[in-house]
Design an enzyme around this catalytic site. Sequence first.
Site, mmCIF file in Angstrom:
data_model
loop_
_atom_site.group_PDB
_atom_site.id
_atom_site.type_symbol
_atom_site.label_atom_id
_atom_site.label_comp_id
_atom_site.label_asym_id
_atom_site.label_seq_id
_atom_site.Cartn_x
_atom_site.Cartn_y
_atom_site.Cartn_z
ATOM 1 N N HIS A 116 1.159 12.039 -4.135
ATOM 2 C CA HIS A 116 1.987 11.485 -3.063
ATOM 3 C C HIS A 116 1.301 10.270 -2.439
ATOM 4 O O HIS A 116 1.911 9.196 -2.305
ATOM 5 C CB HIS A 116 2.227 12.574 -2.009
ATOM 6 C CG HIS A 116 2.929 12.098 -0.778
ATOM 7 N ND1 HIS A 116 4.250 12.388 -0.500
ATOM 8 C CD2 HIS A 116 2.505 11.357 0.284
ATOM 9 C CE1 HIS A 116 4.601 11.850 0.648
ATOM 10 N NE2 HIS A 116 3.548 11.218 1.150
ATOM 11 N N GLU A 117 0.043 10.436 -2.056
ATOM 12 C CA GLU A 117 -0.676 9.347 -1.394
ATOM 13 C C GLU A 117 -0.931 8.180 -2.345
ATOM 14 O O GLU A 117 -1.029 7.033 -1.911
ATOM 15 C CB GLU A 117 -1.998 9.858 -0.818
ATOM 16 C CG GLU A 117 -1.850 10.947 0.231
ATOM 17 C CD GLU A 117 -0.975 10.519 1.403
ATOM 18 O OE1 GLU A 117 -0.903 9.309 1.702
ATOM 19 O OE2 GLU A 117 -0.342 11.406 2.006
ATOM 20 N N HIS B 67 1.846 5.658 -1.979
ATOM 21 C CA HIS B 67 1.641 4.761 -0.839
ATOM 22 C C HIS B 67 0.567 3.721 -1.143
ATOM 23 O O HIS B 67 0.736 2.534 -0.854
ATOM 24 C CB HIS B 67 1.216 5.569 0.395
ATOM 25 C CG HIS B 67 2.269 6.476 0.942
ATOM 26 N ND1 HIS B 67 3.562 6.077 1.167
ATOM 27 C CD2 HIS B 67 2.208 7.781 1.338
ATOM 28 C CE1 HIS B 67 4.256 7.083 1.672
ATOM 29 N NE2 HIS B 67 3.450 8.132 1.786
#
Length: 426
Positions: free
Chosen positions: A21-22, A25
């Site tokens: 997920h990170e 980003h």
Amino acid sequence: MLVVLGILIFFLGLLFSIAWHELGHLATAKMFGVKVTQYMVGFGRTLFSRQGKETEYGVKAVPFGGFIRMIGMFPPKRDEEYGRTASSAPWRAMVEDARQAVAEEVRPEDSHRQFYQRKPWKRIIVMAAGPFMNLILAIGIFTSVLMGYGIAEPTTTIHSVSECVVPEDQNTEECPPDAPKSPAATAGFRPGDEIIRFNGQWVESWSELRDSIRDASGTATVLVERDGERLTLRPELMQNPQPRLGEAEGLVEVGFLGVVPTDHLVRQNFGQVVTRIGTMIGATAQKVVELPSKVPDLVAAIGGQERAEDSPVGVVGASRLGGEVLSYDKLSVSARLIMMVQLLAGVNLSLFLINMLPLLPLDGGHIAGAFWEALRRNFAKLTRRPDPGPFDTAKLMPLAYGISIVFIAYSLLVLVADVVNPVTFT
């Protein structure tokens, strides 16, 4: 040992999901020139870290999430606002403290690499990239399982024969002394029999056979194939309360034979995969919407009452379920592993939907702010008004802190329930 191993494997899968997920980003922020100073899995004290060219990569002690730190998340105050910052209101101080903390991270040489300076559509991509990484992982897992392994579908071959008739609401696997023998046992059905015709109608699928049995009563004529030979059996069907089909709840009196079908794996085509994943997303979204209504169940479960099967679970509860799945000896090793990865895919689907909620500090809150900024600027441009500038998300920090407290309290409630009264696989 299998339970512990399953918990460890699933926990590592959850950590990978957070890191994945990170990474979304991180990659998009760097792609758009935003400086990222930290990439961390977990919160609290740092257990391990490595300093890259400009980003510190590491793992923290509390594995309940992760974050990246981008410089310039909030825009500076407008000139006309400087005369209004003397207010001692707690929310004003909260806003200014948050803005000051962000401003202190920006060095003069990086002043052009701040997050708020990027166009709204770029900021939307950066904030949406994390949740969509979870969605991509979930879809990838589900697609691989559905198309490569398949799903169990019932056939018209009998797996087992019920010895007696027990009402569905009694919820017991043993035959009470006064329970009548099932029609299938009385008529001589055996495991391995393949049902070919029912009351003169050719049977093509289990669902078709099930519906015919439920609609029938009295003596039925059933043609079965056993060890290469065909023979006719004539069971006397009984009426028995059974769950309603579809989404309707409750029981209904239907015809009952007393056979359990044999399942076999059927690989799905692309169209079936799209339909099933769409159904999963819709069902998971419904569960996310229902999260607030589950609080009474969680409180009751902590108090010792039976915990509902659809009760929310956290990292601890999900990892425990993974351990139970791996140790479930009634399934093959491959089936257990498939169930574990599907459970992990379900968690990633939930992470996607929860993070897309338009609430700060979730990713969806930042996406909503960027959308609002784009609308304001485009409207000002169309009406020939001055550019209103970037949307100041710092002003929403009091609300973000309040929502954070609610999320933390809910997470702690789920954690306690997972420890004292966990949801079990069996």
